[in-house]
Design a protein around this motif. Structure first.
Motif, mmCIF file in Angstrom:
data_model
loop_
_atom_site.group_PDB
_atom_site.id
_atom_site.type_symbol
_atom_site.label_atom_id
_atom_site.label_comp_id
_atom_site.label_asym_id
_atom_site.label_seq_id
_atom_site.Cartn_x
_atom_site.Cartn_y
_atom_site.Cartn_z
ATOM 1 N N VAL A 146 0.863 -1.183 0.000
ATOM 2 C CA VAL A 146 0.000 0.000 0.000
ATOM 3 C C VAL A 146 0.897 1.229 0.000
ATOM 4 C CG1 VAL A 146 -1.777 1.307 1.218
ATOM 5 C CG2 VAL A 146 -1.835 -1.187 1.260
ATOM 6 N N GLY A 147 0.765 2.047 -1.010
ATOM 7 C CA GLY A 147 1.575 3.257 -1.062
ATOM 8 C C GLY A 147 3.061 2.981 -1.117
ATOM 9 N N GLY A 148 3.461 1.918 -1.821
ATOM 10 C CA GLY A 148 4.875 1.634 -1.999
ATOM 11 C C GLY A 148 5.565 0.987 -0.824
ATOM 12 N N THR A 149 4.812 0.565 0.197
ATOM 13 C CA THR A 149 5.413 -0.119 1.340
ATOM 14 C C THR A 149 4.543 -1.303 1.751
ATOM 15 O OG1 THR A 149 4.295 1.268 2.990
ATOM 16 C CG2 THR A 149 6.459 1.998 2.225
ATOM 17 N N MET A 150 5.176 -2.259 2.423
ATOM 18 C CA MET A 150 4.447 -3.427 2.920
ATOM 19 C C MET A 150 4.149 -3.327 4.406
ATOM 20 S SD MET A 150 6.421 -6.497 0.868
ATOM 21 C CE MET A 150 8.070 -5.816 1.095
ATOM 22 N N THR A 151 4.770 -2.377 5.088
ATOM 23 C CA THR A 151 4.527 -2.185 6.517
ATOM 24 C C THR A 151 3.744 -0.895 6.705
ATOM 25 O OG1 THR A 151 6.682 -1.097 6.700
ATOM 26 C CG2 THR A 151 6.585 -3.434 7.242
ATOM 27 N N ALA B 219 -0.128 13.631 12.738
ATOM 28 C CA ALA B 219 0.904 14.112 11.813
ATOM 29 C C ALA B 219 2.149 13.230 11.873
ATOM 30 C CB ALA B 219 1.267 15.560 12.139
ATOM 31 N N MET B 220 2.500 12.770 13.078
ATOM 32 C CA MET B 220 3.652 11.874 13.215
ATOM 33 C C MET B 220 3.390 10.552 12.490
ATOM 34 S SD MET B 220 5.815 13.687 14.829
ATOM 35 C CE MET B 220 5.018 15.154 14.128
ATOM 36 N N ARG B 221 2.139 10.104 12.524
ATOM 37 C CA ARG B 221 1.783 8.885 11.812
ATOM 38 C C ARG B 221 2.006 9.050 10.309
ATOM 39 N NH1 ARG B 221 -1.061 7.262 8.251
ATOM 40 N NH2 ARG B 221 -1.850 5.148 8.054
ATOM 41 N N PHE B 222 1.704 10.236 9.788
ATOM 42 C CA PHE B 222 1.913 10.484 8.361
ATOM 43 C C PHE B 222 3.401 10.417 8.012
ATOM 44 C CE2 PHE B 222 2.550 13.535 4.801
ATOM 45 C CZ PHE B 222 1.902 12.800 3.820
ATOM 46 N N ILE B 223 4.246 10.945 8.887
ATOM 47 C CA ILE B 223 5.690 10.840 8.655
ATOM 48 C C ILE B 223 6.105 9.379 8.590
ATOM 49 C CG2 ILE B 223 7.976 11.312 9.620
ATOM 50 C CD1 ILE B 223 6.879 13.872 10.811
ATOM 51 N N MET B 224 5.579 8.574 9.502
ATOM 52 C CA MET B 224 5.897 7.150 9.497
ATOM 53 C C MET B 224 5.431 6.488 8.207
ATOM 54 S SD MET B 224 4.880 6.305 13.459
ATOM 55 C CE MET B 224 5.153 4.549 13.291
ATOM 56 N N GLN B 225 4.290 6.935 7.680
ATOM 57 C CA GLN B 225 3.773 6.375 6.435
ATOM 58 C C GLN B 225 4.695 6.709 5.264
ATOM 59 O OE1 GLN B 225 0.062 4.982 6.117
ATOM 60 N NE2 GLN B 225 1.366 3.934 4.649
ATOM 61 N N LEU B 226 5.339 7.860 5.316
ATOM 62 C CA LEU B 226 6.247 8.266 4.242
ATOM 63 C C LEU B 226 7.574 7.503 4.275
ATOM 64 C CD1 LEU B 226 5.855 12.170 4.287
ATOM 65 C CD2 LEU B 226 5.094 10.633 2.464
ATOM 66 N N GLN B 227 7.882 6.897 5.404
ATOM 67 C CA GLN B 227 9.185 6.239 5.550
ATOM 68 C C GLN B 227 9.198 4.844 4.926
ATOM 69 O OE1 GLN B 227 10.660 4.990 9.568
ATOM 70 N NE2 GLN B 227 12.414 6.286 9.063
ATOM 71 N N VAL B 228 10.330 4.492 4.328
ATOM 72 C CA VAL B 228 10.559 3.127 3.854
ATOM 73 C C VAL B 228 11.307 2.383 4.957
ATOM 74 C CG1 VAL B 228 11.692 1.666 2.143
ATOM 75 C CG2 VAL B 228 10.621 3.809 1.434
ATOM 76 N N GLU B 229 10.659 1.385 5.540
ATOM 77 C CA GLU B 229 11.280 0.613 6.611
ATOM 78 C C GLU B 229 12.075 -0.554 6.034
ATOM 79 O OE1 GLU B 229 8.729 -0.447 9.836
ATOM 80 O OE2 GLU B 229 7.517 1.363 9.648
#
Length: 592
Positions: A230-235, A523-533
């Motif tokens: 989802v959105g380029g990430t699996m996590t 807003a912090m959750r959105f930053i986490m969504q932008l990150q590639v883990e």
């Protein structure tokens, strides 16, 4: 390799939970259970690393409500095979697998492997299977009329001329860092034989444009089960992150920035913004302003009581390396006065690195910036944007003497005056920190009301949880426009100042704190969504370079240097806030 039915059932349940109850019954999506079963059939074909024979069609996994599929085969992130097929071709999964495996078998690196080892190659590869749901017609006489009907996160795009199809799957577009939008249609038209491109073709009855939704399944390692992309990430981040989530995200960004430090013997600071699709940095050396603001952000982490000793030391060391390069660099044709502003902020947040030489440089750069920005204020026709004035005002405001504060006041006033109300969000975060600093040092709180009003405007644009049009994945981001495509890493600029505004009693009243705190965590959750883990890197070309980075958008994998800095500051300030009031920690338990 055969998986047990029980494992498949478990995965279906997990994926259904990820998709949400509405999505699993959504008529625009292919069947979840069938899609998972098809993924396992594809996995077995790739494990064998042999092109399925025609009689393998007997093992074809039918997928209810599907119109096509795309199979991608990777070797440690490097794509070695891609194949797609439409349901109308018959045996679509089999055809897509044959095309992908044929391409993989022709890969020069794999062809060099000895025959006795070739049988094991397939088990060392990862796969991604994306299945498309029903084609949904896009209504309009030109692409402009249905441009807003295509969601960059949800949709693929297709074009039909009679029985000829051009289909762009999100997974395949992501390979070249593209996403579904109407700009693709002209090239798609040419690819299916419409020699003049799209032009007036949409007015013909035998031509149609479509959007479609998909279920995209990939894996983190060759022996790992499928996960929903989802959105380029699996996590996917938790709906409301806690302090440990934020610490982990911040430390991953810190590691990502350190990985960008110049690798050669000559210290040139940081490499430029990273582009995962091409595995390149552009520019090769980051600009002086980007490097200065990154060193400033690292200095904020190095000073934060919410960071562990290891994180503080790592941030301080990285900032020192960047500053050493910046202060030794000669100005060139690319020099901009805002370079001085960024370097002054970096020196301010890294006081531990102060020396007689850095103090001399600080004085020289502040004098030069003051002289230049005085001209910005005096010249009403100056082309400088309000954002530039706000950044310069912050750098000057931290100077400490009355003359500096007076100039910072004039710069901030010019930033407000030259920016329309609708565009004042672009002044953040710099204008917020400037006004709070000036209010503290001068006692003049008049502009703090403007900051509160600006925050109110920002929060009106924050995507709430469960918002259907934008999607839950974008929750917490700021809509800097009108469409889902306008929710990007540019949100990080207003988000970066949220913790500071929350902490200031002159801006946030006791009655507002609960709501403001929830908005901050969102807003912090959105930053986490932008990150590639780390668990997402298998679908990118270079795992080590991608890991921990903040993307430009959920559909745009570019990782701008400034986005890393803004995210680092936002997280560090939020963690410090939570560190002071760690209500989510059990009694007696420390942060580390």
């Amino acid at each position: 390799m055969t998986r047990t039915p029980n494992l498949i059932v478990t995965l279906i349940i997990l994926l259904a939970g990820t998709l949400s109850a509405e999505a699993t019954t959504d008529s625009s999506l292919p069947d979840v259970e069938d899609s998972v079963a098809a993924w396992y059939v594809s996995r077995e074909w790739v494990d064998a690393f042999s092109i399925p024979e025609p009689d393998a069609e007997a093992s074809e996994a039918p997928i209810d409500n599907a119109t096509g599929c795309c199979l991608i085969i990777r070797q440690e992130g490097r794509i070695i095979g891609i194949g797609d097929a439409m349901k109308s071709e018959g045996s679509m999964l089999h055809r897509a697998a044959r095309r992908a495996l044929s391409m993989a078998q022709a890969d020069p690196a794999l062809r060099a492997i000895p025959d006795e080892l070739l049988a094991e190659v397939g088990t060392r590869l990862t796969i991604e299977l994306e299945v498309s749901g029903p084609m949904q017609p896009l209504i309009g006489r030109s692409p402009k009329e249905f441009r807003d009907d295509i969601h960059p996160l949800r949709h693929g795009i297709a074009l039909r001329w009679n029985d000829q199809w051009a289909v762009k799957y999100p997974s395949r577009l992501r390979v070249t860092n593209r996403w579904a939008d109407t700009s693709l249609l002209d090239g798609m038209a040419i690819s299916i034989g419409l020699d003049s491109g799209l032009r007036d073709s949409l007015q013909r009855k035998d031509v149609g444009a479509y959007r479609f939704r998909t279920i995209d399944l990939a894996q983190a390692a060759p022996d790992a089960p499928p996960q929903l992309v989802v959105g380029g990430t699996m996590t996917q981040p938790t709906p409301m992150p806690g302090i440990r989530d934020l610490v982990s995200t911040r430390d991953s960004i810190l590691d990502h920035i350190r990985q960008r430090q110049w690798p050669g013997e000559e210290n040139r600071g940081l490499v430029g913004s990273y582009e995962p699709a091409s595995d390149r940095y552009d520019p090769i050396v980051a600009t002086a302003m980007d490097q200065g603001l990154t060193a400033w952000a690292l200095g904020r982490v190095a000073q934060s009581p919410g960071a562990s000793r290891a994180a503080r030391e790592a941030a301080s060391d990285a900032a020192a390396q960047i500053l050493s390069s910046l202060l030794a660099r000669e100005d060139d044709a690319s020099y901009d006065p805002l370079d001085d502003a960024a370097i002054l902020l970096a020196l301010e947040s890294n006081e531990v690195l102060s020396s007689p030489e850095t103090e001399r440089i600080r004085r020289e750069r502040r004098t030069r910036l003051a002289e230049e920005t005085e001209r910005w204020v005096e010249d009403d026709g100056n082309a400088r944007r309000g954002h530039d004035l706000a950044l310069a005002s912050m750098a000057i405001a931290f100077g400490g003497n009355d003359e500096d504060r007076a100039l910072a006041r004039r710069l901030a006033d010019a930033a407000w005056d030259r920016t329309t109300v609708e565009q004042q969000v672009s002044l953040l975060p710099w204008i917020a920190w400037t006004e709070m600093r000036l209010a503290e040092s001068t006692g003049d709180h008049a502009r703090l009301k403007s900051i509160d009003e600006l925050r109110h405007l920002v929060l009106q644009r924050q995507v709430p949880p469960g918002e259907e049009r934008f999607g839950s994945e974008l929750a917490g981001g700021i809509v800097l426009g009108k469409m889902p495509a306008d929710v990007t890493a540019k949100s990080l600029r207003p988000i970066a100042a949220m913790a500071s505004m929350y902490s200031d009693d002159r801006i946030t009243t006791a009655q507002e704190r609960d709501e403001q705190f929830s908005r901050l965590l969102l807003a912090m959750r959105f930053i986490m969504q932008l990150q590639v883990e780390s668990g997402d890197t298998s679908i990118y070309r270079n795992a080590s370079r991608t890991n921990g980075g903040i993307r430009m958008a959920l559909w745009d994998s570019r990782m701008p240097t400034i986005a890393q800095a803004m995210a680092l500051v936002a997280l560090s300030d939020a963690i410090e806030l939570l560190h002071v009031d760690s209500s989510d920690l059990p009694p007696g338990e420390g942060l580390y």
